[in-house]
Scaffold this active site. Structure first.
Site, PDB file in Angstrom:
ATOM      1  N   ASP A 189       0.855  -1.197   0.000  1.00  0.00           N
ATOM      2  CA  ASP A 189       0.000   0.000   0.000  1.00  0.00           C
ATOM      3  C   ASP A 189       0.883   1.236   0.000  1.00  0.00           C
ATOM      4  O   ASP A 189       1.962   1.217   0.594  1.00  0.00           O
ATOM      5  CB  ASP A 189      -0.907   0.008   1.247  1.00  0.00           C
ATOM      6  CG  ASP A 189      -2.185   0.795   1.025  1.00  0.00           C
ATOM      7  OD1 ASP A 189      -2.094   2.007   0.780  1.00  0.00           O
ATOM      8  OD2 ASP A 189      -3.277   0.196   1.086  1.00  0.00           O
ATOM      9  N   ASN A 190       0.434   2.304  -0.657  1.00  0.00           N
ATOM     10  CA  ASN A 190       1.192   3.558  -0.585  1.00  0.00           C
ATOM     11  C   ASN A 190       0.624   4.489   0.486  1.00  0.00           C
ATOM     12  O   ASN A 190       1.106   5.608   0.660  1.00  0.00           O
ATOM     13  CB  ASN A 190       1.228   4.277  -1.958  1.00  0.00           C
ATOM     14  CG  ASN A 190      -0.107   4.915  -2.296  1.00  0.00           C
ATOM     15  OD1 ASN A 190      -1.114   4.634  -1.656  1.00  0.00           O
ATOM     16  ND2 ASN A 190      -0.119   5.781  -3.292  1.00  0.00           N
ATOM     17  N   THR A 217      -4.759   6.593   0.696  1.00  0.00           N
ATOM     18  CA  THR A 217      -6.106   6.625   1.303  1.00  0.00           C
ATOM     19  C   THR A 217      -6.266   5.536   2.370  1.00  0.00           C
ATOM     20  O   THR A 217      -7.182   5.608   3.184  1.00  0.00           O
ATOM     21  CB  THR A 217      -7.227   6.436   0.244  1.00  0.00           C
ATOM     22  OG1 THR A 217      -6.993   5.205  -0.462  1.00  0.00           O
ATOM     23  CG2 THR A 217      -7.266   7.589  -0.738  1.00  0.00           C
ATOM     24  N   VAL A 255       1.991   1.287  -6.541  1.00  0.00           N
ATOM     25  CA  VAL A 255       1.990   0.361  -7.689  1.00  0.00           C
ATOM     26  C   VAL A 255       2.070   1.070  -9.044  1.00  0.00           C
ATOM     27  O   VAL A 255       2.194   0.400 -10.075  1.00  0.00           O
ATOM     28  CB  VAL A 255       0.765  -0.588  -7.695  1.00  0.00           C
ATOM     29  CG1 VAL A 255       0.802  -1.520  -6.508  1.00  0.00           C
ATOM     30  CG2 VAL A 255      -0.544   0.187  -7.759  1.00  0.00           C
ATOM     31  N   LYS A 266      -3.753   6.770 -12.969  1.00  0.00           N
ATOM     32  CA  LYS A 266      -2.484   6.041 -13.050  1.00  0.00           C
ATOM     33  C   LYS A 266      -2.562   4.681 -12.341  1.00  0.00           C
ATOM     34  O   LYS A 266      -2.018   3.684 -12.828  1.00  0.00           O
ATOM     35  CB  LYS A 266      -1.345   6.879 -12.453  1.00  0.00           C
ATOM     36  CG  LYS A 266      -0.883   7.993 -13.398  1.00  0.00           C
ATOM     37  CD  LYS A 266       0.068   8.952 -12.733  1.00  0.00           C
ATOM     38  CE  LYS A 266       1.455   8.376 -12.569  1.00  0.00           C
ATOM     39  NZ  LYS A 266       2.388   9.372 -11.989  1.00  0.00           N
ATOM     40  N   TYR A 309     -12.161   7.714 -12.591  1.00  0.00           N
ATOM     41  CA  TYR A 309     -12.282   6.403 -11.925  1.00  0.00           C
ATOM     42  C   TYR A 309     -12.912   5.393 -12.879  1.00  0.00           C
ATOM     43  O   TYR A 309     -12.393   4.288 -13.081  1.00  0.00           O
ATOM     44  CB  TYR A 309     -13.143   6.561 -10.675  1.00  0.00           C
ATOM     45  CG  TYR A 309     -13.285   5.316  -9.824  1.00  0.00           C
ATOM     46  CD1 TYR A 309     -12.195   4.770  -9.155  1.00  0.00           C
ATOM     47  CD2 TYR A 309     -14.535   4.709  -9.662  1.00  0.00           C
ATOM     48  CE1 TYR A 309     -12.340   3.638  -8.354  1.00  0.00           C
ATOM     49  CE2 TYR A 309     -14.686   3.584  -8.860  1.00  0.00           C
ATOM     50  CZ  TYR A 309     -13.591   3.057  -8.208  1.00  0.00           C
ATOM     51  OH  TYR A 309     -13.736   1.947  -7.413  1.00  0.00           O
ATOM     52  N   TYR A 366      -4.404  -9.527 -21.298  1.00  0.00           N
ATOM     53  CA  TYR A 366      -3.383 -10.427 -20.726  1.00  0.00           C
ATOM     54  C   TYR A 366      -3.885 -11.869 -20.677  1.00  0.00           C
ATOM     55  O   TYR A 366      -3.123 -12.814 -20.854  1.00  0.00           O
ATOM     56  CB  TYR A 366      -2.950  -9.950 -19.335  1.00  0.00           C
ATOM     57  CG  TYR A 366      -1.704  -9.100 -19.402  1.00  0.00           C
ATOM     58  CD1 TYR A 366      -1.732  -7.836 -19.989  1.00  0.00           C
ATOM     59  CD2 TYR A 366      -0.483  -9.569 -18.921  1.00  0.00           C
ATOM     60  CE1 TYR A 366      -0.591  -7.060 -20.089  1.00  0.00           C
ATOM     61  CE2 TYR A 366       0.664  -8.808 -19.022  1.00  0.00           C
ATOM     62  CZ  TYR A 366       0.609  -7.551 -19.596  1.00  0.00           C
ATOM     63  OH  TYR A 366       1.748  -6.791 -19.702  1.00  0.00           O
TER      64      TYR A 366
END
Ligand code: UDP
Length: 327
Positions: free
Chosen positions: A33-34, A37, A59, A93, A147, A161
């Site tokens: 997690d960054n 939020t 990420v 992003k 979003y 993918y």
């Protein structure tokens, strides 16, 4: 050896409950997690667990994880309209670059990946209820477009993918979900109304309150996501609770359940706010043998208890009366 799962957005509302689920099921969990939020408070109880590790990482930058991976759950993204309006470029992003990085990692590790999509791919829907074969009605350049389009890109990239590289993919279209660990200042309807009711403030209903949503309790959502991951179904599946209500009804119900003396105050409806939303979960019932079990009453009672404690521990006085225990 325990199977290894990487969970992005692990300190968020859904991500942290998924960490609990996978630890309980015996997996080794790598939580990423960054913290833009999410909050470490949501996963603090897992620190020190021998099968849990936390990586502070964004990420949208290249993601490296050493050793094997069996599963990836990509849940990193702002999810509240208030958050993605505040962070529009980062939201785009994380849904695009972030998804690309995680799909690349899944391919490199031969891991199965489940990505978090959303009912927002249906936009302000013209079909009701929404089933997976509805393509949606999205304004790409409106405030919610950052979003909605990021998540539509996420789905397109995930299917590419799957088709081109044969990656094992799963796509959960997640409808409105609520429960403990949502932020007090999250901005979404349920945490906002609950905190307002508990503080004795007016509830801020947007528009006439006649727009509808269908709310799923977190434990049902986690179970649905787990079953989807373990299924062999590569295309999008709606996960949500089909019990639909207006936002006005929700606000009135929360005032009743909290025993609050709060009133409703009407505010302008945000741009592109969907008029209705209700998942058709026939596919989930059929391929996952899953459907929600927790009633709105029970889910809200658990959530009220959580917010009561959260507000009290941040030094606030609770103004509401005794909660009612009957629906
Ligand atoms: N809403 C509201 N008051 C609030 C927050 C939200 O009336 O303080 C409304 C919002 O306009 C929308 C619905 O509640 O119609 C659900 O909003 P939320 O932000 O929870 O999620 P959404 O479903 O719009 O992504």
């Amino acid at each position: 050896m325990a199977e290894r799962v990487l969970i992005t957005g692990a300190a968020g509302f859904l991500g942290s409950h998924l960490c609990d689920k996978f630890i309980a099921e015996g997996y080794e969990v790598i939580a990423l997690d960054n913290l833009s939020t999410g909050s470490l408070d949501n996963i603090q109880h897992l620190f020190g667990h021998p099968r849990f590790r936390f990586l502070h990482h964004d990420v949208t930058n290249f993601v490296h994880v050493s050793g094997p991976l069996d599963y990836i759950l990509h849940f990193a993204s702002p999810a509240s309209p208030a958050d993605y309006l505040r962070m529009p470029i980062h939201t785009l992003k994380v849904g695009s670059l972030g998804t690309l990085h995680l799909l690349g990692l899944a391919r490199a590790k031969s891991a199965r990946i489940l990505v978090a999509s959303t009912s927002e791919v249906y936009g302000d829907p013209k079909e009701h209820p929404q089933s997976e074969d509805y393509w949606g009605h999205v304004n790409p350049i409106g405030p919610r477009g950052v979003y909605d389009e990021a998540k539509r890109f996420l789905e397109a990239m995930t299917m590419a993918y799957h088709r081109v590289h044969g990656v094992q993919t799963r796509i959960a279209r997640i409808f409105n979900t609520y429960g403990p660990r949502m932020r007090i200042d999250d901005g979404r309807a349920i945490p906002t109304f609950l905190c307002q009711a508990l503080r004795g403030e007016d509830l801020t209903v947007y528009g006439s309150g006649q727009q509808t949503r269908s709310f799923c309790y977190i434990s049902d959502m986690v179970e649905g996501i787990y079953k989807l991951l373990m299924s062999d179904y590569p295309e999008p599946v709606n996960i949500g609770n089909p019990e639909e209500m207006t936002i006005q009804q929700l606000a009135e119900y929360i005032i009743r359940l909290t025993g609050s003396r709060s009133k409703i105050r009407y505010h302008p409806l945000p741009e592109d706010d969907p008029q209705c939303r209700q998942p058709d979960i026939s596919l989930a019932r059929q391929v996952l043998q899953w459907e929600p079990r927790v009633s709105l009453h029970d889910g809200l009672m658990h959530t009220i208890e959580y917010f009561r404690q959260a507000l009290q521990s941040s030094g606030e006085t609770i103004h509401s009366g005794q909660p009612f225990h009957t629906p």
